[in-house]
Each structure stands twice: as structure tokens, then as C-alpha cells.
Design a protein around this motif. Structure first.
Motif, mmCIF file in Angstrom:
data_model
loop_
_atom_site.group_PDB
_atom_site.id
_atom_site.type_symbol
_atom_site.label_atom_id
_atom_site.label_comp_id
_atom_site.label_asym_id
_atom_site.label_seq_id
_atom_site.Cartn_x
_atom_site.Cartn_y
_atom_site.Cartn_z
ATOM 1 N N ILE A 117 69.001 28.946 37.202
ATOM 2 C CA ILE A 117 68.274 29.793 38.145
ATOM 3 C C ILE A 117 66.857 29.297 38.381
ATOM 4 O O ILE A 117 66.211 29.698 39.379
ATOM 5 N N ALA A 118 66.347 28.406 37.545
ATOM 6 C CA ALA A 118 65.005 27.853 37.753
ATOM 7 C C ALA A 118 64.929 27.069 39.056
ATOM 8 O O ALA A 118 63.833 26.824 39.576
ATOM 9 N N GLY A 119 66.091 26.678 39.596
ATOM 10 C CA GLY A 119 66.094 25.936 40.852
ATOM 11 C C GLY A 119 65.912 26.807 42.078
ATOM 12 O O GLY A 119 65.782 26.289 43.194
ATOM 13 N N LEU A 120 65.906 28.129 41.911
ATOM 14 C CA LEU A 120 65.720 29.038 43.039
ATOM 15 C C LEU A 120 64.233 29.369 43.183
ATOM 16 O O LEU A 120 63.621 29.930 42.275
ATOM 17 N N THR A 121 63.660 29.021 44.310
ATOM 18 C CA THR A 121 62.247 29.312 44.567
ATOM 19 C C THR A 121 62.099 30.771 44.980
ATOM 20 O O THR A 121 62.668 31.207 45.988
ATOM 21 N N ILE A 122 61.330 31.522 44.195
ATOM 22 C CA ILE A 122 61.135 32.951 44.424
ATOM 23 C C ILE A 122 59.672 33.196 44.808
ATOM 24 O O ILE A 122 58.763 32.765 44.085
ATOM 25 N N PRO A 123 59.426 33.843 45.932
ATOM 26 C CA PRO A 123 58.029 34.053 46.339
ATOM 27 C C PRO A 123 57.288 34.971 45.388
ATOM 28 O O PRO A 123 57.881 35.849 44.751
ATOM 29 N N ALA A 124 55.995 34.752 45.292
ATOM 30 C CA ALA A 124 55.171 35.629 44.456
ATOM 31 C C ALA A 124 55.245 37.050 45.005
ATOM 32 O O ALA A 124 55.250 37.271 46.224
ATOM 33 N N ALA A 125 55.329 38.006 44.109
ATOM 34 C CA ALA A 125 55.440 39.404 44.527
ATOM 35 C C ALA A 125 54.175 39.834 45.268
ATOM 36 O O ALA A 125 53.056 39.652 44.789
ATOM 37 N N ALA A 126 54.388 40.380 46.450
ATOM 38 C CA ALA A 126 53.273 40.855 47.264
ATOM 39 C C ALA A 126 53.754 42.068 48.051
ATOM 40 O O ALA A 126 54.954 42.259 48.259
ATOM 41 N N LYS A 127 52.827 42.883 48.511
ATOM 42 C CA LYS A 127 53.162 44.083 49.265
ATOM 43 C C LYS A 127 53.934 43.714 50.536
ATOM 44 O O LYS A 127 53.539 42.814 51.283
ATOM 45 N N VAL A 128 55.053 44.400 50.780
ATOM 46 C CA VAL A 128 55.857 44.194 51.979
ATOM 47 C C VAL A 128 56.153 45.554 52.582
ATOM 48 O O VAL A 128 56.840 46.386 51.969
ATOM 49 N N GLY A 129 55.647 45.795 53.783
ATOM 50 C CA GLY A 129 55.846 47.100 54.405
ATOM 51 C C GLY A 129 55.315 48.205 53.519
ATOM 52 O O GLY A 129 54.167 48.165 53.065
ATOM 53 N N SER A 130 56.146 49.197 53.250
ATOM 54 C CA SER A 130 55.741 50.318 52.405
ATOM 55 C C SER A 130 55.960 50.045 50.923
ATOM 56 O O SER A 130 55.655 50.887 50.078
ATOM 57 N N PHE A 131 56.498 48.875 50.616
ATOM 58 C CA PHE A 131 56.789 48.531 49.219
ATOM 59 C C PHE A 131 55.577 47.850 48.578
ATOM 60 O O PHE A 131 55.004 46.904 49.146
ATOM 61 N N SER A 132 55.228 48.301 47.387
ATOM 62 C CA SER A 132 54.109 47.698 46.663
ATOM 63 C C SER A 132 54.530 46.346 46.094
ATOM 64 O O SER A 132 55.730 46.014 46.034
ATOM 65 N N ALA A 133 53.550 45.576 45.668
ATOM 66 C CA ALA A 133 53.850 44.284 45.059
ATOM 67 C C ALA A 133 54.744 44.460 43.834
ATOM 68 O O ALA A 133 55.650 43.650 43.590
ATOM 69 N N LYS A 134 54.500 45.525 43.074
ATOM 70 C CA LYS A 134 55.330 45.771 41.894
ATOM 71 C C LYS A 134 56.776 46.045 42.285
ATOM 72 O O LYS A 134 57.713 45.518 41.664
ATOM 73 N N VAL A 136 58.296 45.073 45.017
ATOM 74 C CA VAL A 136 58.870 43.818 45.526
ATOM 75 C C VAL A 136 59.274 42.921 44.364
ATOM 76 O O VAL A 136 60.365 42.335 44.361
ATOM 77 N N GLY A 137 58.407 42.807 43.376
ATOM 78 C CA GLY A 137 58.735 41.977 42.213
ATOM 79 C C GLY A 137 59.978 42.478 41.492
ATOM 80 O O GLY A 137 60.815 41.685 41.051
ATOM 81 N N GLN A 138 60.113 43.804 41.378
ATOM 82 C CA GLN A 138 61.296 44.374 40.728
ATOM 83 C C GLN A 138 62.563 44.079 41.530
ATOM 84 O O GLN A 138 63.612 43.764 40.963
ATOM 85 N N ALA A 139 62.472 44.168 42.853
ATOM 86 C CA ALA A 139 63.627 43.872 43.699
ATOM 87 C C ALA A 139 64.012 42.399 43.601
ATOM 88 O O ALA A 139 65.203 42.051 43.533
ATOM 89 N N GLU A 140 63.026 41.532 43.577
ATOM 90 C CA GLU A 140 63.298 40.095 43.427
ATOM 91 C C GLU A 140 64.002 39.820 42.103
ATOM 92 O O GLU A 140 64.936 39.003 42.037
ATOM 93 N N ASP A 141 63.559 40.492 41.050
ATOM 94 C CA ASP A 141 64.186 40.310 39.741
ATOM 95 C C ASP A 141 65.644 40.784 39.749
ATOM 96 O O ASP A 141 66.504 40.177 39.099
ATOM 97 N N GLN A 142 65.923 41.858 40.482
ATOM 98 C CA GLN A 142 67.300 42.345 40.572
ATOM 99 C C GLN A 142 68.212 41.310 41.220
ATOM 100 O O GLN A 142 69.328 41.053 40.749
ATOM 101 N N VAL A 143 67.742 40.715 42.302
ATOM 102 C CA VAL A 143 68.537 39.700 42.987
ATOM 103 C C VAL A 143 68.675 38.454 42.111
ATOM 104 O O VAL A 143 69.761 37.864 42.006
ATOM 105 N N LYS A 144 67.598 38.068 41.471
ATOM 106 C CA LYS A 144 67.634 36.912 40.577
ATOM 107 C C LYS A 144 68.662 37.107 39.464
ATOM 108 O O LYS A 144 69.435 36.196 39.134
ATOM 109 N N GLN A 145 68.676 38.294 38.889
ATOM 110 C CA GLN A 145 69.627 38.586 37.814
ATOM 111 C C GLN A 145 71.060 38.552 38.333
ATOM 112 O O GLN A 145 71.966 38.027 37.663
ATOM 113 N N ALA A 146 71.282 39.088 39.534
ATOM 114 C CA ALA A 146 72.634 39.099 40.099
ATOM 115 C C ALA A 146 73.130 37.675 40.340
ATOM 116 O O ALA A 146 74.290 37.345 40.041
ATOM 117 N N ILE A 147 72.274 36.801 40.857
ATOM 118 C CA ILE A 147 72.670 35.406 41.097
ATOM 119 C C ILE A 147 72.931 34.697 39.781
ATOM 120 O O ILE A 147 73.880 33.917 39.652
#
Length: 323
Positions: A117-134, A136-147
């Protein structure tokens, strides 16, 4: 006899020799078709075979006997795929060539890819729309874990158990995945095992806002696996290193506007492409060396085969890719 009149050479006039040469030539044709590549050359007569043999361009057969060509210090040493060469990786799989079972990705497009999974480039967590950076980071981790579970976990790959993956998905989506898990994760074919090296990966994740309470995450990546050929002969790295290209859209939903069973991680869409695989087993990932004489249809190589930044190919080396 004219020295340049090779077509009338006595060896070429021998009918038994000609039949043998033609048979060997068509074996090569079938092998190239199995890999889903355009033939680099077309056998038009036995003369081509004579030139190849005369030049000493025979095929190398590699299996576990490869170890016999190593030093005593190499034999039995733990395999490591952590060594990444600084040389540019090829953009295509070679038709044939040396295979080092301790470094099976050498001379393949995956040569310089990171492990797992280190080969997957994941963007730094940042605020997106109404979602806070935190968030976004949690959502990215969920997808990373699923892959990670879908592509690399031994329970998934070897034991064909989808439970870990299903547990990561929102309850409303679980029945569809349980009914046909093969569209979401990789199962290795029964009786075939990976070499003791980590699969290689390249790809990226992007994040954007969706509907209210919805974060959309797109991933596009390629994973290369290295199978242990055992006693099977192989002509080059493409025989034991299949590539799996995946484009997948995930959604992470939260908030009262979503039913409780739909909150969490869902898989909205996924498509995949396979290269250098056996075509007689559509259900599980099977190395090409398992079917020496497969004569499937040859397809034109597309630029997205090994590059997830390119559009998804429309054909793999076995069949059409679903849209």
C-alpha cells in the motif's frame, strides 16, 4: 549451389525438420497471444527459425532450478524485494529473459514501484467542502484500509475470505459484496502461491465533496504480484508476474440525512484490467505459466496497462473490461 540460396539448403528441404520448425514457431505464437500483446514478428517460413537458432537466441527456462545458478550464499537466503534499482523501468513486459526469483519484478514495469500500500499516493488531509481535515484524513484511512485488505491481506488472497473487507463497508452494501466478492478483491487461484516478496504497487487517490454529508474518493492503481513457479518452466518475468489495474470510486457518508445502514464506507463503482494472467480461470488470479498453450485472441497494448494516470484500457489479455 549458390551460397546465398538459403531456401534450397538441404536442411530446409528435409520435411521432418520443416514440420518440427513450424511446430516450434507456432508454440511461440500461442505464447505471445496468451500474454495479450501484438506479435513482434510474424513467422512466415522455417527460414526465420534457422536465423534465430543460428544467432543463439534460444529461450531460457527458469523455475526453482534458478537457484542452482546462484552462489551457495544466495541459496536459502531470505528473499527481499526492498531493493529498488535506480535504473529506469521498462514500459512493457519483455517477451523472454532472465528471472531472479529473489527479485522477480526486475525488468518489469513494477521494477521501481513501492511495496504494498506504500505505492498508493494519498493526499495530505485538508478541509474539503463541509468536511474538516480530520474527517478527510479518517475517510482516506478507511479507503486505504479497504484496499490493503482487498489486494494484500493473506486472508483475502490465499484463504479467499471476504470477511475483513465486508466488515469495513456500510451494512447496506455488504450483501452485494458477499454475493460476489471477486469484483471487489483479489483471490489467488487454488494451488498457486506468491513468492516471499511483497507485491508492488503504483497509483493515487483523489478526494472531493459530493452531496451533503458525502465525501467522494477516487483511486486508480496497478498492483503487480509475483507467483512462485515451482517446477513450471518460465520464459520471462511476464510468465509469473501478473498485473491488476483497478479504478474504484468510494463514498464515505455521514449525518442524519443518510440512513444508518448507509453511513460509512461504500463502493460506488469499480472496474479492473488484468495483464499477463491465465485466461482459463476467470474467478481467481492465476499466473500465465499455468497454461503454456493458451491461444486466446491477441489485443493491442494500451498505454494504461501499467500507468494508472492513463485511461483504463478497454481490453485485457483475455476479454473486454466492463464499462
Amino acid at each position: 549451389m549458390d551460397d546465398y540460396d538459403i531456401e534450397n539448403h538441404p536442411d530446409l528441404m528435409d520435411p521432418d525438420w520443416r514440420r518440427h520448425a513450424e511446430k516450434e514457431a507456432w508454440v511461440d505464437v500461442r505464447r505471445n497471444r496468451r500474454r495479450g500483446k501484438w506479435l513482434k514478428w510474424l513467422v512466415t517460413s522455417a527460414i526465420v527459425v534457422v536465423v534465430v537458432v543460428g544467432a543463439g537466441a534460444g529461450l531460457y527456462v527458469w523455475g526453482k532450478s534458478t537457484a542452482e545458478q546462484s552462489t551457495d550464499a544466495d541459496v536459502g537466503a531470505p528473499a527481499s524485494s526492498s531493493v529498488v534499482t535506480t535504473e529506469a523501468a521498462p514500459t512493457e513486459l519483455p517477451e523472454e529473459g532472465h528471472v531472479d526469483l529473489t527479485r522477480p519484478f526486475e525488468d518489469t514495469p513494477a521494477q521501481n514501484w513501492a511495496e504494498g500500500i506504500a505505492g498508493l499516493t494519498i493526499p495530505a488531509a485538508a478541509k474539503v467542502g463541509s468536511f474538516s481535515a480530520k474527517q478527510v484524513g479518517q475517510a482516506e484511512d478507511q479507503v486505504k484500509q479497504a484496499i490493503t485488505v482487498a489486494q494484500f491481506d493473506p486472508d483475502t488472497l490465499d484463504r479467499h475470505n471476504p470477511a475483513k473487507y465486508v466488515a469495513l463497508i456500510a451494512p447496506a452494501e455488504r450483501p452485494d459484496i458477499q454475493a460476489d466478492p471477486r469484483g471487489y478483491m483479489i483471490f489467488l487461484a487454488d494451488g498457486y502461491h506468491l513468492l516471499p516478496v511483497s507485491p508492488r504497487m503504483t497509483g493515487a487517490m483523489t478526494v472531493k465533496a459530493g452531496r451533503t454529508g458525502e465525501l467522494l474518493i477516487h483511486t486508480s492503481y496497478v498492483v503487480a504480484y509475483a507467483f512462485d513457479p515451482g517446477d513450471h518452466p518460465v520464459d520471462g518475468p511476464g510468465d509469473l508476474v501478473p498485473f491488476v489495474r483497478v479504478d474504484a470510486d468510494y463514498a464515505v457518508r455521514s449525518g442524519s440525512q443518510w440512513q444508518a445502514s448507509s453511513r460509512g464506507l461504500t463502493v460506488d463503482k469499480t472496474s479492473s484490467y488484468y495483464d499477463s494472467v491465465a485466461c482459463t480461470n476467470d474467478e481467481k488470479l492465476t499466473p500465465a505459466f499455468s497454461e503454456r498453450d493458451y491461444s486466446g485472441t491477441s489485443v493491442s497494448p494500451e498505454p494504461g496497462r501499467f500507468d494508472p494516470s492513463k485511461p483504463m484500457p478497454t481490453l485485457d489479455n483475455c476479454h473486454s473490461t466492463p464499462g
